[in-house]
Design an enzyme around this catalytic site. Structure first.
Site, mmCIF file in Angstrom:
data_model
loop_
_atom_site.group_PDB
_atom_site.id
_atom_site.type_symbol
_atom_site.label_atom_id
_atom_site.label_comp_id
_atom_site.label_asym_id
_atom_site.label_seq_id
_atom_site.Cartn_x
_atom_site.Cartn_y
_atom_site.Cartn_z
ATOM 1 N N VAL A 107 0.867 -1.172 0.000
ATOM 2 C CA VAL A 107 0.000 0.000 0.000
ATOM 3 C C VAL A 107 0.903 1.221 0.000
ATOM 4 C CG1 VAL A 107 -1.521 1.377 1.508
ATOM 5 C CG2 VAL A 107 -2.055 -1.011 1.021
ATOM 6 N N CYS A 108 0.476 2.275 -0.685
ATOM 7 C CA CYS A 108 1.183 3.552 -0.682
ATOM 8 C C CYS A 108 2.606 3.329 -1.222
ATOM 9 C CB CYS A 108 1.139 4.120 0.740
ATOM 10 S SG CYS A 108 1.474 5.885 0.895
ATOM 11 N N THR A 109 3.593 3.978 -0.660
ATOM 12 C CA THR A 109 4.949 3.870 -1.192
ATOM 13 C C THR A 109 5.662 2.577 -0.797
ATOM 14 O OG1 THR A 109 5.632 5.283 0.644
ATOM 15 C CG2 THR A 109 5.292 6.331 -1.488
ATOM 16 N N ALA A 157 -2.994 2.389 -3.819
ATOM 17 C CA ALA A 157 -2.516 3.770 -3.939
ATOM 18 C C ALA A 157 -2.209 4.308 -2.531
ATOM 19 C CB ALA A 157 -3.554 4.600 -4.677
#
Lengths: 232, 232
Positions: A107-109, A157
């Site tokens: 998730v995310c970075t 994202a």
């Protein structure tokens, strides 16, 4: 891809590191922890508390050295991604576990860490909107979608996408009914007070101020990615 | 109610207790921790780790005894609410801090604890959909909305409502721009894969299975509320 019939148990390893964004991890945790016959491992280099971005501290329960084989590897993101992209032992752990796991997820970075470990090249994947261009530098086919599934790679994202991401995984692995029960139990009927959750919908001045506030961290991150790529 | 102009600093006390639902707390935390000039206190009876409902453990940073005066009191919910509704010292702490605070707030069944401490009688408020009838037994005017503001009481519905709740608070106290920046930073552009997040939209068989799975805990909770009310 539903494996409900033939899955007897699922082992998910959630990788923790200092200075992570806690909701990247705690959003999916709330859902993963309610999956049937599922064991979660909160993985870290050692069992010292993990201090997240703004101070909230968690206790991991399993060291990398003691980590069993995983069915699913999960990696969150956050400011702490920057030093971890150049931490060879950390990336080796992701690579070894990721190559054996049935599912490799972030998730995310967290996807920058998977890419730095060589686990996303040639795959479609996503990340926080501020880092999409950095993910592409690794040879990843970036997609501006909230949850992206490409073969056994599943990426979300930014930050709160982890809730949608984990519900999608719940449905893929255990069927729609389980996912819907979890969604109702956590009353996930979102009603954001503004439409500012995406650069596609936020006012331009809001995008500008968030971009400016994160410019320094993103520039350092870009230099790290360039350094990594020049070494390969 | 925007206090952006005259607020020099904001002190928020987030009350932790064993067996809480971690996302009730970590959702709002992600937003509160990004408010300007805001200090968060992670409050608990002592500084031992708090083990949430499914095992994830956090470290509190301030004991009830050392808690400073708070501008905002925040209480999450979860299975651990049941014993805490009959814990006199715990309720006394809520009552003393709540009567002095400028804002008294909760997410999920945290409102049952506020009500048990006498802080919601005569107010409009909400809670997790499974416990609305129990909240009403305390003389609270229950409302089936995701975030309810009545004077200085602000309550959220179940679990994930805490994200909407905290963004509403961010906007009320610091203005829309700050709230929108935080929303964009956490990419809160939700896309639930199903419409099962509320008993108003979920399929009937999903409502039935979630209700059945929680029936025992809810029945014990009802008996606790009846016992409390018979003592007053």
């Amino acid at each position: 891809m539903t494996v409900q019939e033939n899955i007897s148990s699922l082992s998910i390893g959630m990788v923790l590191f200092q200075n992570l964004t806690q909701l990247d991890f705690t959003g999916p945790y709330e859902i993963f922890a309610k999956l049937p016959n599922t064991q979660l491992h909160l993985l870290a280099e050692n069992l010292e508390p993990i201090r997240s971005e703004r101070g909230l501290s968690f206790l991991p329960d399993t060291t990398f050295d003691e980590c069993p084989a995983l069915d699913m590897l999960f990696v969150p993101g956050g400011p702490g991604v920057n030093p971890k992209m150049e931490d060879k032992n950390f990336l080796d752990f992701l690579k070894i576990q990721g190559e054996k796991a049935s599912y490799v997820t972030s998730v995310c970075t967290g996807s920058l860490l998977l890419a730095a470990a060589g686990l996303l090249q040639g795959y479609r994947a996503t990340t926080h909107w501020l880092s999409l261009d950095l993910l592409a530098m690794f040879g990843v086919e970036t997609v501006k979608e909230r949850v992206v599934i490409d073969r056994n790679r599943i990426t979300g994202a930014g930050v709160t996408s982890g809730i949608d991401f984990a519900l999608v995984i719940a449905a893929e692995l255990f069927g729609d009914k389980i996912a819907q029960e979890i969604q109702l139990g956590m009353e996930y009927n979102p009603q954001p007070p503004f439409q500012s959750g995406s650069p596609q919908t936020a006012p331009l001045d809001i995008i500008a101020s968030v971009t400016a506030a994160t410019q320094n961290r993103q520039e350092i991150r870009r230099q790290i990615v360039q350094r990594l790529l020049s070494q390969n």
